[in-house]
Write a protein that holds these residues in place. Structure first.
Motif, mmCIF file in Angstrom:
data_model
loop_
_atom_site.group_PDB
_atom_site.id
_atom_site.type_symbol
_atom_site.label_atom_id
_atom_site.label_comp_id
_atom_site.label_asym_id
_atom_site.label_seq_id
_atom_site.Cartn_x
_atom_site.Cartn_y
_atom_site.Cartn_z
ATOM 1 N N LEU A 1 -14.805 12.026 -5.357
ATOM 2 C CA LEU A 1 -15.709 11.198 -4.572
ATOM 3 C C LEU A 1 -15.070 9.838 -4.424
ATOM 4 C CD1 LEU A 1 -18.962 11.382 -6.745
ATOM 5 C CD2 LEU A 1 -18.400 12.930 -4.862
ATOM 6 N N THR B 1 -25.669 2.734 -0.415
ATOM 7 C CA THR B 1 -24.413 3.053 -1.094
ATOM 8 C C THR B 1 -23.860 4.286 -0.388
ATOM 9 O OG1 THR B 1 -25.317 2.245 -3.176
ATOM 10 C CG2 THR B 1 -23.347 3.618 -3.316
ATOM 11 N N THR C 1 -25.766 7.873 0.121
ATOM 12 C CA THR C 1 -25.312 8.954 0.993
ATOM 13 C C THR C 1 -24.335 9.888 0.299
ATOM 14 O OG1 THR C 1 -23.349 7.880 1.929
ATOM 15 C CG2 THR C 1 -25.478 7.368 2.957
ATOM 16 N N TYR C 2 -24.275 11.084 0.822
ATOM 17 C CA TYR C 2 -23.333 12.122 0.398
ATOM 18 C C TYR C 2 -22.673 12.568 1.698
ATOM 19 C CZ TYR C 2 -26.421 12.136 -3.727
ATOM 20 O OH TYR C 2 -27.156 11.769 -4.829
ATOM 21 N N VAL D 1 -18.190 12.728 -0.072
ATOM 22 C CA VAL D 1 -18.155 13.863 -0.993
ATOM 23 C C VAL D 1 -17.284 14.959 -0.375
ATOM 24 C CG1 VAL D 1 -20.389 13.364 -2.060
ATOM 25 C CG2 VAL D 1 -20.296 14.798 -0.007
ATOM 26 N N ILE E 1 -21.041 7.121 0.179
ATOM 27 C CA ILE E 1 -20.034 7.833 -0.614
ATOM 28 C C ILE E 1 -19.550 9.062 0.150
ATOM 29 C CG2 ILE E 1 -19.649 9.086 -2.801
ATOM 30 C CD1 ILE E 1 -20.141 6.101 -3.199
#
Lengths: 308, 308
Positions: free
Chosen positions: A239, A276, A198-199, A280, A278
């Protein structure tokens, strides 16, 4: 398969929760009078109306011309008394209490898990249908976990206007994005294994996180150390692994939500999911990279699309 | 397996390519005199010395006390004449010409693929060992593609001081990061399938991209439209698919580099690799999420680590 949706930080035509050059405060954007206010329509309550999601609830109600005969704006004692204009009418934010749900048909909750746990069952007992955005009831086997475009059948027994209350949980943001893209393919060829990265934007952590990202960015550009109140570390130009607690298995809670919620929504305990997650430094709109492995060939599906 | 390395935007103790509140210009940071300057050591040339990678070459040479008897700073005609101080000595940037490599033992190239293609073979013919950071020769079967920590054997025939020139390509940044983490596991249990999602910083696109990210961020915070010269779209507070051209198969070139380079470096044409390459609004340091499937069990490896 890779799904990356682009963010629309500047072009956001909804609530301008991020307003450059000002104290970022929620603003009720839709001020045009629409025909949503109808005497025969349901009465609505928004719990956590001053938060980022609460504001988004209002925006979506407005965008969709969702019919309602009344709307209650509920929040903590601290926010009670705030004035909002919504669709041409003035509203005062009321403090959330057990009495708030008298005569309320639908309550949209987004004020954190503990508020949902405390007031969700109260509302249900008063005959309210509660749509809960928190994680409080998602894995409760008696509560349907619903993405309307994916598994509406899970809530088929629940009807507005019967006077019978009910809880409906909506999944975590990452799960919704992922399954909106993956489910049509899953239905055709059965997903066996799903790898998600993911972002995730600041908005997922609420309005205060968005404010902190803006503040930190200004500080870093000015060569100052960043203020870290919402997150434990620098977020501007950085990040980090999603701020949810890390569990014993090494995954953080956000990552495990994707695993568990996918299995519940697809009603498939065997699908292999790993994520995963993350953060941003983006204000709004999450993005995901998704890799799927299928039981059956997708050739036929791809062929049928290329013919169109 | 998930590998996410944290960015160190503020704590960067190398070259401060990003200097808040000033025109960002490359600065030669290491000014302390070290013992790298030795009469018996190789002569070095840095091609593209004014760029982000060129500056990083100098920084690494300095950090590692890499021995050299002389160093030539080479760049385009436009940059010729610029003055640099490096390890206590003053240097003038020279224009890159065919004569630049006379008597040069090692040339470090990072001035784009076309410069490498033009001047790389010239340097080799003059007996120089060229280490090329561009993609020009990476897939050339006669050129070793080397990550020193992963496959040093690929360049075992190449020796400094023999007067025999040679080309050595170094892989794309995404491949290096990925294989540094994956190779030790690959050696123990054989990777069959690798799914990579990247979080790539501005630095990978050069100093001008970093400047644009800073400029855009200031503009967006001021409510102005962002200047888009290096990238075609807003980068500040945004994500987008890596700016490399998108190929017919739907992947961009950056993504296919990860596929092809991994196969060459591991000397394994059967390993399945897929990548989603995304630019994130971070100044320096890429991150990656990597999922690996192995032929053999990793239990033994994990056990041996947990015993330590």
């Amino acid at each position: 398969m890779a799904t990356i949706t682009q963010n629309s930080f500047l072009s956001s035509n909804h609530l301008q929760l991020f307003k450059p050059n000002s104290k970022t405060k929620p603003i009720i954007a839709p001020t045009s009078v629409r025909m949503s206010l109808q005497e025969t329509a349901p009465s609505i309550a928004v719990v956590g109306v001053t938060g980022a999601v609460g504001q988004e609830f209002l925006s979506v109600l407005s965008d969709r011309d969702f019919p309602y005969r009344s709307i209650k704006m509920l929040a903590s004692k601290r926010s009670a008394g705030k004035q909002y204009t919504f669709q041409g009418h003035d509203y005062t934010v009321e403090e959330l209490t057990e009495e708030s749900f008298d005569g309320v048909d639908i309550a949209l909750f987004s004020a954190g898990g503990s508020i949902s746990k405390q007031f969700g069952p109260v509302a249900v007992n008063k005959g309210t249908i509660v749509v809960d955005n928190s994680s409080a009831f998602r894995m409760d086997e008696n509560v349907p976990l619903v993405i309307p475009e994916v598994n509406p059948d899970a809530m088929k027994g629940i009807k507005v206007g019967t006077g019978k209350g009910a809880l409906i949980a909506n999944p975590n943001c990452s799960t919704i994005i992922c399954l909106m893209a993956a489910t049509p393919l899953h239905r055709r060829a059965k997903v066996l294994r799903m790898v998600v990265s993911t972002y995730q934007a600041a908005s997922g952590a609420g309005a205060a996180a968005m404010e902190e990202l803006e503040l930190q960015t200004r500080e870093v550009l000015d060569g100052k150390p960043p203020t870290c109140q919402i997150f434990k570390q620098q977020y501007a130009f950085n990040l980090f692994s999603h701020n949810a607690p890390v569990l014993e298995n090494g995954y953080n809670e956000e990552e495990m939500k994707l695993v568990k919620e996918t299995r519940k929504i697809w009603n498939d305990m065997n699908v292999k999911v790993t994520a995963t997650c993350i953060r941003v430094p983006v204000m709004r709109a999450h993005a995901e990279s998704i890799n799927l492995q299928f039981e059956n060939s997708l050739d036929e599906v791809i062929m049928s699309y290329s013919k169109q």
